[in-house]
Design a protein around this motif. Structure first.
Motif, mmCIF file in Angstrom:
data_model
loop_
_atom_site.group_PDB
_atom_site.id
_atom_site.type_symbol
_atom_site.label_atom_id
_atom_site.label_comp_id
_atom_site.label_asym_id
_atom_site.label_seq_id
_atom_site.Cartn_x
_atom_site.Cartn_y
_atom_site.Cartn_z
ATOM 1 N N LEU A 18 0.791 -1.124 -0.112
ATOM 2 C CA LEU A 18 -0.067 -0.043 0.147
ATOM 3 C C LEU A 18 0.872 1.222 -0.051
ATOM 4 O O LEU A 18 2.025 1.229 0.293
ATOM 5 C CB LEU A 18 -0.966 -0.115 1.177
ATOM 6 C CG LEU A 18 -0.602 0.205 2.533
ATOM 7 C CD1 LEU A 18 -1.810 0.297 3.451
ATOM 8 C CD2 LEU A 18 0.250 -0.795 3.090
ATOM 9 N N SER A 19 0.379 2.437 -0.191
ATOM 10 C CA SER A 19 1.090 3.570 -0.344
ATOM 11 C C SER A 19 1.365 4.192 0.856
ATOM 12 O O SER A 19 0.806 3.862 1.889
ATOM 13 C CB SER A 19 0.349 4.677 -1.363
ATOM 14 O OG SER A 19 -0.742 5.182 -0.506
ATOM 15 N N GLU B 31 1.300 7.109 1.654
ATOM 16 C CA GLU B 31 0.167 7.927 2.309
ATOM 17 C C GLU B 31 -0.987 7.104 3.063
ATOM 18 O O GLU B 31 -1.159 7.664 4.407
ATOM 19 C CB GLU B 31 -0.564 8.804 1.090
ATOM 20 C CG GLU B 31 -1.344 9.988 1.559
ATOM 21 C CD GLU B 31 -2.331 10.207 0.609
ATOM 22 O OE1 GLU B 31 -2.227 9.614 -0.611
ATOM 23 O OE2 GLU B 31 -3.261 10.941 0.576
ATOM 24 N N LEU B 32 -1.181 6.290 2.346
ATOM 25 C CA LEU B 32 -2.525 5.509 3.361
ATOM 26 C C LEU B 32 -2.077 4.758 4.631
ATOM 27 O O LEU B 32 -2.525 4.868 5.356
ATOM 28 C CB LEU B 32 -2.867 4.426 2.258
ATOM 29 C CG LEU B 32 -4.109 3.888 2.749
ATOM 30 C CD1 LEU B 32 -5.474 4.361 2.960
ATOM 31 C CD2 LEU B 32 -4.435 2.610 1.580
ATOM 32 N N GLU C 292 -1.939 7.441 7.329
ATOM 33 C CA GLU C 292 -3.156 7.580 7.509
ATOM 34 C C GLU C 292 -3.822 6.509 8.471
ATOM 35 O O GLU C 292 -4.390 6.736 9.718
ATOM 36 C CB GLU C 292 -4.191 7.881 6.534
ATOM 37 C CG GLU C 292 -3.716 9.144 5.743
ATOM 38 C CD GLU C 292 -4.455 9.098 4.349
ATOM 39 O OE1 GLU C 292 -4.571 10.189 3.852
ATOM 40 O OE2 GLU C 292 -5.118 8.067 3.856
#
Lengths: 256, 378
Positions: free
Chosen positions: A114-115, A117-118, A121
């Motif tokens: 997964l990225s 950024e994610l 978060e």
């Protein structure tokens, strides 16, 4: 989910574990129902942590079977089980060279694609769910208090949303207020995430407030299992000594 | 999992209806990210967004967060998404996720790189001064502890001292002897090989004798002891510090210097000269073996040459340095051990620092002694 839901999250049958000539667990059987919080009590050094560590595969067993979510557990380092459970170790076992954020992200990074950024978060989301603030994310484990360490460890254990959560003495070393908060947190998370919780604890308050059922381990066997009210009536000498000792009397008056 | 997660987007005019389906769980995160990104543009362009959750078969925090992000994206363009069809057992989770990531901590501005370098330089300078202070402080407290022992000899921790002597002295003998033996042999071989060209082979013995007794014997042994025992001291004291054992000692009215550090440093100061002596002899023996088998020089001649070339002064110069080197190694190792903080990483860093610093100081000290002995004519 379309697949049939097994009634039991963990089934342990005839488990024998020992070190050298000493037998710690002697033909032990225990079922943990799906979606319940099971508390495990037992004497210090009586094999509570050994049972937990055997279920998660850290200690080899001599005989017996362990089924988790309907699947039999093989030897150690079964990678497919990593997302089946999260574990909160007694001392937190946070990686001391990583920040809080990186600790929580570690299981995500290792198991999923997964990225960044994610991932950031999700890490903050988990931290906020266990009651920490985003400001704490860049601290190192050595800068945390005992209660915060446990919360971060819980966030890390929950990183992959496992259906089963193992807690090894989650409230030890916390003051009664912090311990109460932690119990409430576990209860809330268990409800929202639908977790099955297996909790090794000595905290009588935790046993009465959050545990659906309590299992008592003595002489290498489960000698009593059931809701706390039933255990209080148990005739087994060790269970009587445990729940009717001086320290438990205050609790007794409350329960009646 | 029976199926892949889906995200059906039905635009009708300016409106957009999103219908997530299937398992929205962490295991499918790559697909989920792709799906949410693919509708991102549509969401920010539509005037009204509806999220119909009824098709979701499984949901966890990660899936819930991806959906929450979509609804926040809609809200940020002024039109909050209408969420419908939430199954009862998912509502708690969605509600929980709605609360998180609401507040972003204030970003600290990235500092100026030049200032950062200057800052590091300043810190390093002050750190160096601190290092000297800590070294002197440790030397002072060791001296005080020693005075205490001289006044009351029974306060010496004899058991601890003997145990440390056994560990860092006796147990180190085989490895020290082996390595110095090899060093002696190598120097002798190089001597014979190069001196042979101008017929000065017999001077090899002078070189081996003087070099080993004055410099190499003690220096090699000191470096080995710093690596072998200095690191052990740092790690031991460091982990004792981490487990609050040293705090426990202090509360019982015992200083860590008296109980832990004095026996260790004293053991080093006693053991290092002995090890240096054994090492020098092993090196001379190695040189002698090479002389016999490589340089065609019998033992009798080797010993005779050695007798001529080497005087007691050379031996004294070497062995006098050993206790001072031991003191430096001990002080550095123990004070680095006490500087360990809570983490495992800090223990590793302090152990490395201890070994590097003590080897450096041993070599500097050797240089100072060379100047000193030269000026007093030894």
């Amino acid at each position: 989910m379309a697949e049939p839901q097994a009634e039991f999250a963990i089934r342990v049958r005839d488990l024998v574990v020992g070190f050298g000539r000493q037998t710690v667990l002697d033909h032990l059987s225990l079922d943990v129902r799906r979606g319940e919080i099971l508390g495990l009590v037992g004497a210090s050094g009586g094999g509570k942590s050994v049972l937990m560590r055997t279920i998660i595969g850290l200690i080899p067993r001599r005989s017996g079977t362990i089924e988790v979510m309907g699947q039999s557990i093989g030897g150690m380092h079964d990678r497919s089980t990593a997302s089946t459970w999260g574990i909160l170790f007694q001392q937190g076992a946070l990686f001391s060279s990583l920040t809080v954020r990186q600790n929580v992200q570690f299981p995500l990074r290792e198991n999923l694609t997964l990225s960044q950024e994610l991932m950031d978060e999700i890490a903050i989301a988990k931290l906020e769910m266990v009651g920490l603030r985003a400001e704490d994310a860049d601290k190192y484990p050595s800068e945390l208090s005992g209660g915060m360490t446990k919360r971060v460890a819980l966030a890390r254990a929950l990183a992959l949303d496992p259906p089963i959560l193992f807690l090894d003495e989650p409230t030890s070393g916390l003051d009664p207020i912090a311990a109460g908060d932690f119990d409430a947190l576990i209860r809330t998370l268990q409800k929202t995430l639908g977790l099955t919780v297996f909790m090794v604890t000595h905290d009588l308050a935790s046993l009465t407030t959050v545990c659906d059922r309590v299992a008592a381990l003595a002489d290498g066997k489960i000698v009593a299992v059931g809701p706390i009210r039933e255990l209080l009536k148990s005739e087994h000498p060790w269970v009587r000594a445990y729940f009717h000792g001086k320290r438990s009397q205050m609790l007794q008056t409350q329960m009646r | 999992m029976n199926s892949e997660p889906l995200l059906l987007a039905t635009p009708s005019g300016d409106k957009l209806e999103l219908r997530p389906e299937g398992p929205w769980i962490a295991a499918n995160v790559a697909t989920l990210e792709m799906l949410s990104r693919s509708v991102g543009v549509n969401v920010s362009q539509s005037t009204a967004v509806t999220l119909d959750m009824s098709g979701i078969s499984a949901l966890d925090t990660l899936g819930a967060w991806v959906l929450e992000k979509l609804s926040r994206q809609a809200a940020s363009s002024g039109r909050p998404a209408v969420i419908t069809g939430v199954a009862e057992h998912f509502s708690g989770l969605l509600e929980e996720v709605r609360q998180v990531n609401r507040h972003t901590p204030a970003l600290t501005a990235a500092p100026n790189p030049v200032l950062l370098r200057l800052n590091d330089l300043g810190k390093a300078t002050i750190g160096a001064r601190e290092d000297v202070a800590i070294f002197l402080q440790m030397l002072g407290s060791l001296f005080m502890a020693l005075i205490g022992v001289v006044r009351r000899p029974r306060s010496l921790r004899l058991t601890s001292l003997v145990y440390q002597l056994y560990r860092i002295g006796f147990q180190a003998i085989p490895i020290v002897a082996l390595i110095t033996f090899l060093i002696g042999a190598i120097i002798a071989q190089q001597g014979f090989f190069h001196f042979r060209r101008f017929g000065a082979e017999s001077y090899t013995v002078d070189m081996v004798g003087i070099l080993v007794l004055r410099e190499l014997g003690v220096l090699i042994v000191a470096i080995m002891v710093a690596g072998r025992s200095g690191s052990a001291y740092t790690a031991e004291l460091g982990s004792m510090k981490m487990r609050e054992e040293i705090d426990a000692l202090s509360t019982m009215g015992l200083g860590p210097v008296d109980v832990l550090i004095l026996p260790r440093v004293a053991a080093l100061v006693i053991a290092l000269p002995i090890l240096a002596f054994i090492g020098s002899i092993a090196a001379l023996y190695g040189g002698g073996l090479v002389a016999q088998f490589y340089g065609d020089m019998g033992p009798a001649i080797y010993i005779a040459r050695l007798h001529e070339a080497v005087s007691v002064t050379h031996f004294k110069v070497g062995i006098l340095k050993a206790p001072f080197m031991a003191l430096v190694i001990g002080i550095v190792a123990c004070s680095e051990g006490l500087r360990v903080k809570g983490s495992a990483e800090s223990l590793g860093r302090q152990t490395t620092t201890s070994v590097v610093k003590s080897i450096f100081l041993v070599i500097v000290l050797d240089g100072l002694f060379a100047i000193f002995f030269a000026s007093i004519g030894m």
